[in-house]
Motif scaffolding. Structure first.
Motif, mmCIF file in Angstrom:
data_model
loop_
_atom_site.group_PDB
_atom_site.id
_atom_site.type_symbol
_atom_site.label_atom_id
_atom_site.label_comp_id
_atom_site.label_asym_id
_atom_site.label_seq_id
_atom_site.Cartn_x
_atom_site.Cartn_y
_atom_site.Cartn_z
ATOM 1 N N PRO A 222 0.834 -1.205 0.000
ATOM 2 C CA PRO A 222 0.000 0.000 0.000
ATOM 3 C C PRO A 222 0.869 1.256 0.000
ATOM 4 O O PRO A 222 1.828 1.351 0.764
ATOM 5 C CB PRO A 222 -0.806 -0.097 1.298
ATOM 6 N N LEU A 223 0.534 2.210 -0.845
ATOM 7 C CA LEU A 223 1.361 3.423 -0.923
ATOM 8 C C LEU A 223 1.225 4.288 0.323
ATOM 9 O O LEU A 223 2.087 5.122 0.600
ATOM 10 C CB LEU A 223 1.009 4.215 -2.178
ATOM 11 N N SER A 224 0.168 4.066 1.104
ATOM 12 C CA SER A 224 0.053 4.806 2.364
ATOM 13 C C SER A 224 1.264 4.470 3.248
ATOM 14 O O SER A 224 1.822 5.349 3.910
ATOM 15 C CB SER A 224 -1.258 4.459 3.065
ATOM 16 N N LEU A 225 1.715 3.211 3.210
ATOM 17 C CA LEU A 225 2.894 2.819 3.998
ATOM 18 C C LEU A 225 4.166 3.449 3.442
ATOM 19 O O LEU A 225 5.023 3.929 4.173
ATOM 20 C CB LEU A 225 3.062 1.290 4.002
ATOM 21 N N VAL A 226 4.275 3.451 2.106
ATOM 22 C CA VAL A 226 5.469 4.027 1.460
ATOM 23 C C VAL A 226 5.561 5.510 1.805
ATOM 24 O O VAL A 226 6.625 6.018 2.162
ATOM 25 C CB VAL A 226 5.381 3.850 -0.076
ATOM 26 N N ARG A 227 4.430 6.152 1.720
ATOM 27 C CA ARG A 227 4.414 7.595 1.978
ATOM 28 C C ARG A 227 4.807 7.895 3.430
ATOM 29 O O ARG A 227 5.610 8.795 3.694
ATOM 30 C CB ARG A 227 3.007 8.125 1.688
ATOM 31 N N ALA A 228 4.279 7.095 4.347
ATOM 32 C CA ALA A 228 4.596 7.315 5.763
ATOM 33 C C ALA A 228 6.097 7.128 5.989
ATOM 34 O O ALA A 228 6.728 7.892 6.720
ATOM 35 C CB ALA A 228 3.794 6.344 6.628
ATOM 36 N N LEU A 230 8.534 7.476 3.729
ATOM 37 C CA LEU A 230 9.273 8.586 3.105
ATOM 38 C C LEU A 230 9.175 9.846 3.963
ATOM 39 O O LEU A 230 10.132 10.619 4.064
ATOM 40 C CB LEU A 230 8.715 8.871 1.700
ATOM 41 N N ALA A 231 8.005 10.028 4.586
ATOM 42 C CA ALA A 231 7.788 11.243 5.387
ATOM 43 C C ALA A 231 8.704 11.289 6.610
ATOM 44 O O ALA A 231 8.910 12.348 7.202
ATOM 45 C CB ALA A 231 6.323 11.333 5.798
ATOM 46 N N GLU A 232 9.286 10.134 6.991
ATOM 47 C CA GLU A 232 10.245 10.150 8.110
ATOM 48 C C GLU A 232 11.549 10.838 7.700
ATOM 49 O O GLU A 232 12.256 11.390 8.520
ATOM 50 C CB GLU A 232 10.578 8.713 8.551
ATOM 51 N N ARG A 233 11.856 10.798 6.394
ATOM 52 C CA ARG A 233 13.128 11.368 5.918
ATOM 53 C C ARG A 233 12.983 12.639 5.120
ATOM 54 O O ARG A 233 13.935 13.404 4.978
ATOM 55 C CB ARG A 233 13.828 10.339 5.007
ATOM 56 N N TYR A 234 11.822 12.821 4.497
ATOM 57 C CA TYR A 234 11.638 13.951 3.577
ATOM 58 C C TYR A 234 10.408 14.762 3.974
ATOM 59 O O TYR A 234 9.469 14.223 4.555
ATOM 60 C CB TYR A 234 11.420 13.445 2.141
ATOM 61 N N SER A 235 10.407 16.052 3.592
ATOM 62 C CA SER A 235 9.186 16.854 3.778
ATOM 63 C C SER A 235 8.389 16.779 2.497
ATOM 64 O O SER A 235 8.868 17.195 1.429
ATOM 65 C CB SER A 235 9.499 18.320 4.059
ATOM 66 N N LEU A 236 7.200 16.229 2.605
ATOM 67 C CA LEU A 236 6.335 16.048 1.439
ATOM 68 C C LEU A 236 5.161 17.019 1.541
ATOM 69 O O LEU A 236 4.399 16.963 2.501
ATOM 70 C CB LEU A 236 5.786 14.613 1.399
ATOM 71 N N ASP A 237 5.054 17.910 0.567
ATOM 72 C CA ASP A 237 3.944 18.872 0.590
ATOM 73 C C ASP A 237 3.017 18.616 -0.571
ATOM 74 O O ASP A 237 3.473 18.583 -1.721
ATOM 75 C CB ASP A 237 4.482 20.317 0.461
ATOM 76 N N GLU A 238 1.729 18.436 -0.262
ATOM 77 C CA GLU A 238 0.758 18.219 -1.349
ATOM 78 C C GLU A 238 0.723 19.428 -2.256
ATOM 79 O O GLU A 238 0.705 20.562 -1.775
ATOM 80 C CB GLU A 238 -0.633 17.967 -0.771
ATOM 81 N N ILE A 239 0.733 19.193 -3.557
ATOM 82 C CA ILE A 239 0.662 20.308 -4.497
ATOM 83 C C ILE A 239 -0.484 20.069 -5.469
ATOM 84 O O ILE A 239 -0.906 18.931 -5.679
ATOM 85 C CB ILE A 239 1.985 20.514 -5.284
#
Ligand code: SAM
Ligand code: SF4
Length: 346
Positions: A222-228, A230-239
């Motif tokens: 599930p990409l929800s897991l991938v995103r979580a 990645l969010a530990e290392r990177y700042s992800l801002d919805e655009i």
């Protein structure tokens, strides 16, 4: 390729736009120009696939005719896919003839999704016909893993294809299917590599299409897991960036690049669906995740004029369903749909 009088009349004889029962305008046609491929990706095909007899395929002229009928009805974006679109013999004849709709302004975009194995050969030509950007599918930067995922592919050739595309001035977006235990730990390096080369990366959840000889549950991440993660290392801002497809995009502050998520399983994006899919035999699927389809080859071949074709397109669009209902769980061991992704393309 012969251009018939009615093809030149797109601007002078407007036909009604295609609006489905849920008030969604159909402005995007994806066309699988072949079901064949020089790879056998584990999530897409089984190792021993039975392909369609060549006699069942629409000719390049017929593909052009159907695409042009859709353009006359308000389709603004055409994506050639497959199978592998660049293994269809004569594919550049189709690209060059469809390019007339870019020149006339009837079409905003002509693009393709490719595994890039043949891209080094075709990149400059594609650019010359007005293709501005392409999607390249690549799930790993590790040559051995690449071979294991694609069964037959060579990473070097794909990278050479991407190099050629960028040199030709094509914008390249990388698509990667997130695979549990396969490229899971590599997603950040794939992203940094893509962003470092000025390319967006879009991640895709595996969909239960076709029997591929493995259980989907073993592949599905599930990409929800991938995103979580990645969010530990990177700042992800919805655009609010849109390409006309189903991806939702984030800006990654550390790389400055864009990261897309296509989440058919964890987030249903059907409410904004603007597309239909044509197979290489002239079957129109109104939804990737449903079996209902309409035959356009019959009406196409029944008459030189396009009236029967337009009637069939109208009838098909009037049946476009609200959405798909894919499920991957322990009780659903069978694919949701028997059809492989290579039939309709991504
Ligand atoms: N051969 C071309 C390529 O690989 O880009 C075009 C066709 S391929 C079917 C289009 C896209 O579908 C690719 O990005 C591929 O990774 C994706 N795909 C194939 N099978 C899939 C599946 N079961 N679930 C999710 N994506 C899939
Ligand atoms: Fe071929 Fe594309 Fe399917 Fe891979 S995903 S087997 S490259 S059609």
């Amino acid at each position: 390729m012969n251009v018939r009088p009615q093809d030149l009349d797109l601007a002078t004889a407007p036909r009604p736009a295609l609006i489905d029962p849920f008030a969604r305008a159909i402005t995007y046609l994806r066309v699988s120009v072949t079901d064949r491929c020089d790879f056998r990706c584990v999530y897409c095909m089984s190792e021993h696939m039975a392909f369609l007899p060549k006699a069942d395929l629409l000719t390049l002229e017929e593909l052009d005719r159907v695409c042009s009928a859709f353009v006359a009805r308000g389709v603004r974006k055409l994506r050639l896919t497959g199978g592998e679109p660049l293994v269809r013999r004569g594919i550049m004849t189709l690209v060059s003839s469809l390019a007339r709709h870019l020149q006339s302004g009837a079409l905003d975009e002509l693009t393709l999704t490719t595994n890039a194995s043949q891209l080094a050969r075709y990149a400059a030509e594609l650019k010359g016909y007005g293709v501005r950007r392409i999607n390249v599918s690549m799930d790993t930067l590790d040559p051995d893993k690449f071979r294991a995922i694609t069964r037959w592919g060579e990473l070097d050739k794909v990278i050479a294809g991407i190099d050629a595309a960028q040199q030709a001035g094509l914008e390249v977006k990388i698509n990667a299917v997130a695979l549990k235990g396969v490229n899971e730990d590599e997603i950040s390096s794939l992203m940094e590599w893509a962003h470092g080369r000025g390319m967006d990366l879009t991640l895709i959840e595996v969909m239960p299409l076709g029997d591929v000889g493995e259980t989907r549950l073993d592949q599905y991440l599930p990409l929800s897991l991938v995103r979580a993660k990645l969010a530990e290392r990177y700042s992800l801002d919805e655009i609010d960036y849109k390409t006309g497809g189903p991806a939702r995009y984030m800006r990654v502050a550390e790389t400055g690049g864009r990261l897309g998520f296509i989440t058919p399983m964890t987030h249903n994006f059907c409410e904004s669906c603007n597309r239909v899919r044509l197979t290489c035999t002239g079957t129109l699927y109104m939804c990737l995740g449903q079996e209902d389809a309409a035959d356009l080859r019959g009406p196409l071949r029944a008459s030189e004029a396009d009236d029967l074709l337009h009637t069939a397109i109208d009838a098909a669009v009037s049946r476009k369903p609200k959405g798909h209902d894919f499920v991957i769980d322990r009780r659903n061991k069978r694919p949701s749909l028997p059809r492989h992704m290579s039939v309709t393309g991504g």
